[in-house]
Design an enzyme around this catalytic site. Structure first.
Site, PDB file in Angstrom:
ATOM      1  N   ASP A 116       0.873  -1.183   0.000  1.00  8.16           N
ATOM      2  CA  ASP A 116       0.000   0.000   0.000  1.00  8.16           C
ATOM      3  C   ASP A 116       0.908   1.230   0.000  1.00  8.16           C
ATOM      4  O   ASP A 116       1.568   1.542   0.992  1.00  8.16           O
ATOM      5  CB  ASP A 116      -0.896   0.003   1.244  1.00  8.16           C
ATOM      6  N   HIS A 117       0.942   1.909  -1.129  1.00  7.13           N
ATOM      7  CA  HIS A 117       1.895   3.009  -1.283  1.00  7.13           C
ATOM      8  C   HIS A 117       1.617   4.165  -0.331  1.00  7.13           C
ATOM      9  O   HIS A 117       2.461   5.024  -0.097  1.00  7.13           O
ATOM     10  CB  HIS A 117       1.894   3.495  -2.736  1.00  7.13           C
TER      11      HIS A 117
END
Lengths: 309, 320, 427
Positions: free
Chosen positions: C396-397
């Site tokens: 999850d950036h």
């Protein structure tokens, strides 16, 4: 003296239309040139205030005599409770120009008179105007009674227009003031043709002074276009109140200049004619008066506006 | 001693303490309909400082405010709270008079009014007036709760010597006025502007004022629950710090007061607690109030919550 | 006529599929006796009756999906079976009490959408003292401060609750090359068959909802690396026999789990979740590894709790036990929740690259591909047979930056390429 349809009935005068003292009259004990100067100042600043576009503001042009006379008759220890159109009182009482400008522009944030255009000068014993209609009458009555209880020879004045005399507080104040013999001077300005009041209200052609007398209050009805009779009558009312002889009501019948009456119905012009007739008025004197009042006020207004920017 | 007698004597004491004090009211020269100026009239040295006012509530309030501005210390006594309702315009003007001067000038005016049921009058006279008074900006509203403290409330309320003293209304519930008291306390023992816990307890907290304070105390006993009782006392401005601290202490809150719930001060307290004590609330804030409708004389007692209803509310929040 | 509503089954559960009614109209049921079997995304559970009663009418038929709080049956009086149907004017029933048996972990009453019904004071105290409200029982339909204080006085270990696990994507399937543009001739096979309609519900829909939530919320990115596991293949070959003697079938997965746990310890931000509501990233200090498992009912994710505290063999045993339980729909709610990082093994099918979908709200998922024999150039420039495996990690950036994500995967690679390091780390 020829009377016109413009001249009120049943009023006392001392100056005729040309400004001459009537035969039996003695001039009141007042500096007439100073009185005239205050009237001119009130008139000029009223015009300036009219240009400011203030909310709920109305001119008092033509009604200055009872306002200015109240300020001059009142002693420093006395108190004045003005109505909503009575800024001329504080000006004549010597209110600071900067404070005047600040208040009429509605710049006060820590409490103050009800609306922009109204002023309060507590230090000069000019009380703030009220929000509720006519509430300054009983406030003035209470204040007057406190002065009496404290044993001071002082008086409280309340200034208002005849429209207020249909309210309950007017009747209540008369009852309360007579019941306690309070040193209260009620200064009522009756317009000949009141702009707002409908004929049904019963104030057109009616005498407030008569009604006050019926309620047991000493009263006089004078011509508001005659500054000298206004002053003399107010001084008499204040004196008897000061002496503990009870409340008084002075009704001055005034003509608003918006109706464009003949010049003799203008109190400023009437007193100018009087001064001219005694050789005390010159055009130079007039130029100085006109310039002085406006110059002070304009400078203060500019300073206030600068402070905002 | 009856509470009315203790108040009449306290009124005379107030006039003796400060020569600037004057008592005003309809029939005040005859002792007043509640008899609060009776002792003053009986004392020849005080009689001249008792002033009768005409039947003109609006003017009476504004007149008294003018007296206060002029250096006197007026105490305006109403025979019924209707006078204050009718005189609301004057009351509003009086309450902002000092503010209007631009320098918070003192307006040392005290008004005293009965309120609530007790005289069998019904309707407006049986209503609780304090919510109406409390929302007049600039006004201080006090309400005497326990009969033994009634005279002390009058004394405390009349202490208006501060430079920025504001007009003050002391509400005296009729049930409190009609009570007898073994000893009238001469002094409140706390600032009249403070709320005070008058019974300790852990399980819940009942906030009440006026005649409902006694109801709350009886309800705690009836419910047999260890609940605290706080006499709110000063209804405007509220003693928020104390009230919030008391609310946090148990997190289980009952607010009991006379008069309608709608728009009542109970709602104001509830909003205060929801705002400032939310993390401490452990049950719904529960209000118990008087009836929400006009009441005839025969039913006027319904203007005040009953012991049973308050006890039920205490049990509800305590066992929530 | 009392209504029997589908009770709150557990945190995050908003509905369930009625699998089987264990009682029929006219049957008597006693308090706490199982009355219906309901399948949720977590597990299939038996719901007990809240009271002694006669089943009057079944409202929710088998196969229907009922929301928590929905009326699923009507009860008659326990002593007398009423002859008439209930009327609409019937008084509202008391809310069905929540039976502890229905919710193996969370005894706390909820609003039906997973939020525990607790007073503000209870919430504040629980937060201040790190108490899980979901584990506090509130016997009056709500949790008060007193309930929390009681729970605090007698602590019971409960796993950190985590939201719904979601499966990974299926591996990518290579497309056949486009045919040459020759005239198309269709053989006559009769009328084409009608499209088949498969009900989109139950586990399939739950899986879809979870994926949608994950894909629309987290900012996915995928990083792929090729790992030379030749040494690991040797090690495992040798260990396999020793493990077999202890009754354990040792696959590569336990080694990968261990490598992942060690890498997570080095890069803790990957073992985390984003709590957007409170504007905070929660870095998990437990290493609960979800193992995505294909079952007949769809993908499930049993959880290997505290994988860092298990020996390699115990990891193998647990994986075996959990995946069997999941396939048999026997896994407990406890065993299906609480993961902090997920591994999805694509081994048997292989594939080169996948873009695994995060098991929301986790921030990392590792896709493991098949080991293939491939010619590689060794240190001496000789071409030898190497064992290569691809790893696809999705992150999850919003929480894990590209550099951290890549570093994490390199760390996993380091352990898998040199199993000696795993031994030194004390697996």
């Amino acid at each position: 003296m020829e009377t016109t349809a413009w001249d009120p009935e049943g009023v006392t005068t001392v100056l005729d239309h040309s400004g001459r003292l009537s035969d039996q009259s003695r001039p009141p004990q007042v500096d007439i040139r100073a009185y005239y100067k205050a009237l001119v100042g009130a008139r000029r600043i009223d015009a300036r205030l009219g240009e400011l576009g203030l909310p709920m503001w109305a001119s008092c042009a033509g009604e200055e005599a009872p306002l200015v006379a109240t300020a001059l008759v009142a002693r420093p220890e006395d108190w004045i409770y003005p109505g909503s159109r009575d800024t001329a009182i504080a000006i004549a009482r010597g209110m600071d120009w900067d404070e005047l400008a600040r208040q009429v522009l509605g710049r006060h944030t820590g409490g103050g008179p009800a609306l922009p255009g109204r002023v309060c000068a507590d230090a000069l014993h000019v009380a703030p105007t009220t929000g509720a209609l006519g509430m300054h009458l009983p406030l003035a009555a209470g204040h007057a009674q406190a002065l009496r209880i404290a044993g001071r020879k002082a008086v409280a004045f309340a200034s208002f227009g005849e429209g207020l005399t249909t309210t309950g507080v007017f009747a209540e104040t008369l009852a309360l003031a007579t019941a306690n013999d309070v040193p209260l001077v009620l200064v009522c300005r009756s317009q000949q043709w009141p702009g707002q009041a409908p004929a049904e209200a019963g104030v057109v052609g009616d005498s407030v002074a008569d009604r006050a007398r019926a309620a047991g209050v000493w009263s006089r009805r004078v011509d508001g276009a005659d500054p000298l009779v206004v002053y003399a009558t107010l001084a008499a009312a204040a004196e008897r109140a000061r002496d503990g002889r009870g409340p008084a009501l002075v009704e001055a019948v005034v003509t608003q200049l918006v109706h464009e009456p003949p010049p003799h119905r203008d109190p400023v012009e009437r007193l100018r004619r009087h001064l001219e007739s005694t050789g005390a008025w010159t055009s130079t004197f007039q130029d100085v008066l006109d310039a002085e009042a406006v110059a002070h006020f304009d400078r203060a207004l500019a300073a206030q506006r600068g402070a905002r920017a | 001693m009856s509470v009315l007698t203790s108040l009449s004597e306290m009124m005379a004491q107030l006039l003796r303490e400060d020569r600037r004090r004057v008592v005003l009211g309809e029939d005040a020269r005859d002792g007043g309909m509640l008899g609060l100026s009776r002792t003053c009239i009986a004392d020849g040295t005080l009689r001249e400082r008792v002033i009768a006012t005409p039947l003109s509530p609006t003017t009476a309030v504004a007149h008294a405010a003018g007296l206060a501005r002029g250096g006197a210390r007026p105490i305006l006594v109403f025979a019924s709270p209707l006078g204050l309702l009718e005189g609301l315009a004057g009351l509003r003007e009086a309450a902002r008079l000092g503010w209007r001067t631009g320098q918070s000038a003192a307006v040392p005016l005290l008004m005293v009014t009965p309120s609530g049921p007790g005289f069998g009058l019904g309707e407006e006279a049986a209503e609780a007036i304090e919510a109406t008074l409390a929302r007049v900006p600039g006004l201080r509203v006090l309400c005497a709760g326990q009969p033994a403290e009634a005279a002390a409330w009058l004394h405390a309320a009349a202490q208006l010597d501060d430079d920025d003293a504001v007009p003050t209304v002391l509400v005296l519930p009729r049930r409190v006025l009609l009570a007898d008291t073994d000893e009238a306390l001469p002094d409140l023992g706390r600032a009249c502007t403070s709320a005070a816990r008058i019974r300790d307890g852990q399980a819940a907290t009942v906030f009440a004022w006026g005649e409902t304070v006694q109801v709350a105390l009886d309800a705690v006993a009836h419910a047999q629950i260890d609940a605290a009782v706080v006499d709110v006392g000063c209804l405007a401005p509220l003693d928020a710090a104390t009230l919030v601290a008391e609310a946090k202490a148990t997190g289980k809150i009952v607010i009991a007061h006379a008069g309608p719930a709608a728009g009542g001060l109970g709602a104001e307290l509830a909003a205060l607690f929801a705002d400032q004590a939310i993390l401490h609330l452990d049950a719904p804030i529960t209000r118990v109030t008087g009836a929400d409708a006009p009441l005839s004389a025969a039913l006027e007692a319904q203007a005040v919550p009953t012991v049973a209803r308050v006890a039920e509310a205490i049990a509800h929040v305590a066992n929530y | 006529m009392p209504e029997f509503k589908l009770p709150a089954i557990g945190e995050g559960v908003v509905e369930g599929e009625i699998v089987r009614w264990l009682k029929q109209p006219g049957d008597a049921v006693s308090a706490n006796e199982a009355i219906v079997e309901v399948m949720t995304d977590k597990a299939t559970v038996e719901i007990p009756s809240p009271r002694d009663a006669i089943v009057q009418e079944i409202v929710a038929a088998e196969g229907t999906i009922a929301a928590v709080g929905e009326v699923i049956a009507l009860f008659g009086d326990s002593a007398v079976v009423p002859a008439s149907k209930p009327t609409p004017a019937a008084p509202p029933p008391a809310p069905a009490p929540i039976s502890p048996a229905a919710a193996p972990v969370a005894a706390a009453p909820t609003n039906g959408a997973g939020k525990v019904l607790a007073t503000p004071a209870a919430r504040a105290h629980a937060r201040e003292h790190g108490i899980d409200l979901a584990a506090v029982s509130g016997d009056r339909g709500r949790v008060t401060k007193a309930d929390v204080l009681r729970a605090q006085a007698t602590p019971t270990p409960t796993p950190t609750p985590t939201p719904t696990p979601t499966p990974t994507s299926a591996p990518a399937v290579a497309q056949a090359p486009a045919p040459a543009p020759t005239p198309v001739v269709r053989r006559d096979l009769g009328a084409p068959a009608a499209d088949e309609t498969i009900p989109f519900r139950g586990m399939r829909r739950i899986i879809a909802d979870g994926l949608k939530k994950s894909y629309s919320t987290a900012v996915h990115y995928t990083y792929v690396e090729q790992v030379d596991v030749s040494k690991l293949v040797e090690v495992r070959k040798q260990a396999k026999n020793a493990a077999a003697e202890q009754g354990v079938a040792l696959s590569y997965l336990p080694f990968i789990v261990k490598a992942v746990v060690l890498a997570l310890k080095r890069y803790p931000i990957v073992n985390a979740e984003l709590d957007e509501a409170n504007a905070q990233v929660i870095v998990r200090k437990r290493y609960n590894i979800g193992i995505a498992t294909a079952t007949d009912n769809g993908l499930m994710v049993p959880v290997l709790h505290d994988a860092d505290r298990l020996s390699l063999l115990d990891v193998a045993r647990e994986i075996d036990r959990l995946s069997n339980a999941a396939r048999a729909m026997k896994a407990s709610r406890d065993e299906l929740t609480g993961s902090t990082f997920t591994i999805t093994s694509l081994g048997a099918i292989g594939g080169v690259l996948a873009t695994p979908i995060l098991n929301y709200p986790e921030v990392g998922i590792l896709g493991v591909h098949a080991i293939r024999k491939t010619p590689v150039v060794d240190d001496n420039d000789n071409i030898v047979i190497g064992h290569l495996m691809n790893l696809s990690v999705s992150l999850d950036h919003r929480v894990v930056d590209g550099f951290e994500g890549a570093s994490f995967l390199q760390e996993v690679r380091r352990y898998l390429e040199d199993p000696t390091l795993l031994l030194l780390a004390g697996i």
